[in-house]
Design a protein around this motif. Sequence first.
Motif, mmCIF file in Angstrom:
data_model
loop_
_atom_site.group_PDB
_atom_site.id
_atom_site.type_symbol
_atom_site.label_atom_id
_atom_site.label_comp_id
_atom_site.label_asym_id
_atom_site.label_seq_id
_atom_site.Cartn_x
_atom_site.Cartn_y
_atom_site.Cartn_z
ATOM 1 N N LEU A 20 0.845 -1.191 0.000
ATOM 2 C CA LEU A 20 0.000 0.000 0.000
ATOM 3 C C LEU A 20 0.883 1.244 0.000
ATOM 4 O O LEU A 20 1.936 1.256 0.643
ATOM 5 C CB LEU A 20 -0.907 0.022 1.219
ATOM 6 C CG LEU A 20 -1.798 -1.201 1.456
ATOM 7 C CD1 LEU A 20 -2.692 -0.964 2.670
ATOM 8 C CD2 LEU A 20 -2.628 -1.515 0.231
ATOM 9 N N SER A 21 0.416 2.260 -0.703
ATOM 10 C CA SER A 21 1.118 3.533 -0.719
ATOM 11 C C SER A 21 0.154 4.660 -0.395
ATOM 12 O O SER A 21 -1.036 4.568 -0.695
ATOM 13 C CB SER A 21 1.746 3.785 -2.092
ATOM 14 O OG SER A 21 2.743 2.833 -2.373
ATOM 15 N N CYS A 22 0.680 5.711 0.214
ATOM 16 C CA CYS A 22 -0.135 6.874 0.546
ATOM 17 C C CYS A 22 0.703 8.121 0.312
ATOM 18 O O CYS A 22 1.841 8.203 0.780
ATOM 19 C CB CYS A 22 -0.574 6.801 2.000
ATOM 20 S SG CYS A 22 -1.428 8.280 2.604
ATOM 21 N N ALA A 23 0.123 9.065 -0.410
ATOM 22 C CA ALA A 23 0.811 10.317 -0.691
ATOM 23 C C ALA A 23 0.014 11.481 -0.130
ATOM 24 O O ALA A 23 -1.198 11.589 -0.376
ATOM 25 C CB ALA A 23 1.002 10.485 -2.191
ATOM 26 N N ALA A 24 0.708 12.327 0.606
ATOM 27 C CA ALA A 24 0.090 13.542 1.144
ATOM 28 C C ALA A 24 0.410 14.698 0.219
ATOM 29 O O ALA A 24 1.551 14.858 -0.215
ATOM 30 C CB ALA A 24 0.608 13.820 2.544
ATOM 31 N N SER A 25 -0.594 15.505 -0.067
ATOM 32 C CA SER A 25 -0.381 16.652 -0.961
ATOM 33 C C SER A 25 -1.166 17.855 -0.458
ATOM 34 O O SER A 25 -2.074 17.725 0.364
ATOM 35 C CB SER A 25 -0.808 16.307 -2.387
ATOM 36 O OG SER A 25 -2.199 16.030 -2.435
ATOM 37 N N GLY A 26 -0.787 19.013 -0.985
ATOM 38 C CA GLY A 26 -1.474 20.232 -0.592
ATOM 39 C C GLY A 26 -0.545 21.148 0.160
ATOM 40 O O GLY A 26 0.674 21.078 0.052
ATOM 41 N N PHE A 67 4.366 -7.232 8.429
ATOM 42 C CA PHE A 67 4.159 -5.929 7.795
ATOM 43 C C PHE A 67 5.354 -5.022 8.090
ATOM 44 O O PHE A 67 5.937 -5.086 9.175
ATOM 45 C CB PHE A 67 2.902 -5.257 8.320
ATOM 46 C CG PHE A 67 1.602 -5.889 7.920
ATOM 47 C CD1 PHE A 67 1.557 -7.129 7.288
ATOM 48 C CD2 PHE A 67 0.411 -5.241 8.179
ATOM 49 C CE1 PHE A 67 0.352 -7.711 6.932
ATOM 50 C CE2 PHE A 67 -0.810 -5.788 7.828
ATOM 51 C CZ PHE A 67 -0.835 -7.043 7.197
ATOM 52 N N THR A 68 5.667 -4.164 7.121
ATOM 53 C CA THR A 68 6.743 -3.187 7.302
ATOM 54 C C THR A 68 6.282 -1.828 6.787
ATOM 55 O O THR A 68 5.844 -1.717 5.632
ATOM 56 C CB THR A 68 8.008 -3.598 6.547
ATOM 57 O OG1 THR A 68 8.431 -4.896 6.994
ATOM 58 C CG2 THR A 68 9.132 -2.601 6.799
ATOM 59 N N ILE A 69 6.390 -0.827 7.642
ATOM 60 C CA ILE A 69 6.031 0.535 7.254
ATOM 61 C C ILE A 69 7.305 1.297 6.911
ATOM 62 O O ILE A 69 8.351 1.088 7.529
ATOM 63 C CB ILE A 69 5.241 1.244 8.373
ATOM 64 C CG1 ILE A 69 4.680 2.572 7.877
ATOM 65 C CG2 ILE A 69 6.086 1.432 9.625
ATOM 66 C CD1 ILE A 69 3.699 3.230 8.854
ATOM 67 N N LEU A 80 3.193 0.681 3.056
ATOM 68 C CA LEU A 80 3.013 -0.473 3.934
ATOM 69 C C LEU A 80 3.211 -1.735 3.112
ATOM 70 O O LEU A 80 2.396 -2.039 2.228
ATOM 71 C CB LEU A 80 1.617 -0.458 4.568
ATOM 72 C CG LEU A 80 1.318 -1.614 5.507
ATOM 73 C CD1 LEU A 80 2.261 -1.574 6.723
ATOM 74 C CD2 LEU A 80 -0.135 -1.576 5.980
ATOM 75 N N GLN A 81 4.282 -2.430 3.381
ATOM 76 C CA GLN A 81 4.546 -3.721 2.739
ATOM 77 C C GLN A 81 3.924 -4.805 3.608
ATOM 78 O O GLN A 81 4.294 -4.945 4.777
ATOM 79 C CB GLN A 81 6.045 -3.950 2.580
ATOM 80 C CG GLN A 81 6.403 -5.288 1.959
ATOM 81 C CD GLN A 81 5.924 -5.416 0.534
ATOM 82 O OE1 GLN A 81 6.044 -4.493 -0.259
ATOM 83 N NE2 GLN A 81 5.383 -6.583 0.189
ATOM 84 N N MET A 82 3.013 -5.561 3.029
ATOM 85 C CA MET A 82 2.299 -6.591 3.770
ATOM 86 C C MET A 82 2.634 -7.953 3.177
ATOM 87 O O MET A 82 2.324 -8.223 2.017
ATOM 88 C CB MET A 82 0.790 -6.342 3.705
ATOM 89 C CG MET A 82 0.384 -4.968 4.203
ATOM 90 S SD MET A 82 -1.404 -4.729 4.240
ATOM 91 C CE MET A 82 -1.774 -4.763 2.486
ATOM 92 N N ASN A 83 3.276 -8.784 3.965
ATOM 93 C CA ASN A 83 3.654 -10.129 3.540
ATOM 94 C C ASN A 83 2.910 -11.163 4.380
ATOM 95 O O ASN A 83 2.374 -10.850 5.439
ATOM 96 C CB ASN A 83 5.159 -10.325 3.701
ATOM 97 C CG ASN A 83 5.966 -9.375 2.834
ATOM 98 O OD1 ASN A 83 5.542 -8.983 1.746
ATOM 99 N ND2 ASN A 83 7.149 -8.998 3.312
ATOM 100 N N SER A 84 2.914 -12.384 3.904
ATOM 101 C CA SER A 84 2.270 -13.492 4.624
ATOM 102 C C SER A 84 0.859 -13.118 5.048
ATOM 103 O O SER A 84 0.466 -13.318 6.204
ATOM 104 C CB SER A 84 3.104 -13.876 5.848
ATOM 105 O OG SER A 84 4.407 -14.263 5.457
#
Length: 121
Positions: A20-26, A67-69, A80-84
């Motif tokens: 998962l990816s999240c980008a903040a803008s503004g 999981f790794t953030i 967020l890298q989500m494995n297993s």
Amino acid sequence: QVQLVESGGGLVQAGGSLRLSCAASGSIFSINTMGWYRQAPGNERELVTTITSGGGTIYTDSVKGRFTISRDNAKNTVDLQMNSLRPEDTAIYYCNADISRFRNIRSRNYWGQGTQVTVSS
């Protein structure tokens, strides 16, 4: 105005991975803690993991080791890298960030719109 936009959700089999990816803008002066929360049907929204601007992390017990953030402070993004993955990880995942829009102005919490993660057994 500040926006958090998530991407990367989807359907995966148990044992698989998603990122998962999240980008903040503004209008952003600084971002303090960023994180991921999730909400499964019939459940309250719960913390999954957070990361400070200095890289300090917290994980809920059920995702530790799987999981790794990570974040890129220059790009205002958090991943967020989500494995297993397990069926019980199925939920809507929300990005969260504590953002100061201007110098000397108190920060406030912002949420993304959410992205669905479905893990089939």
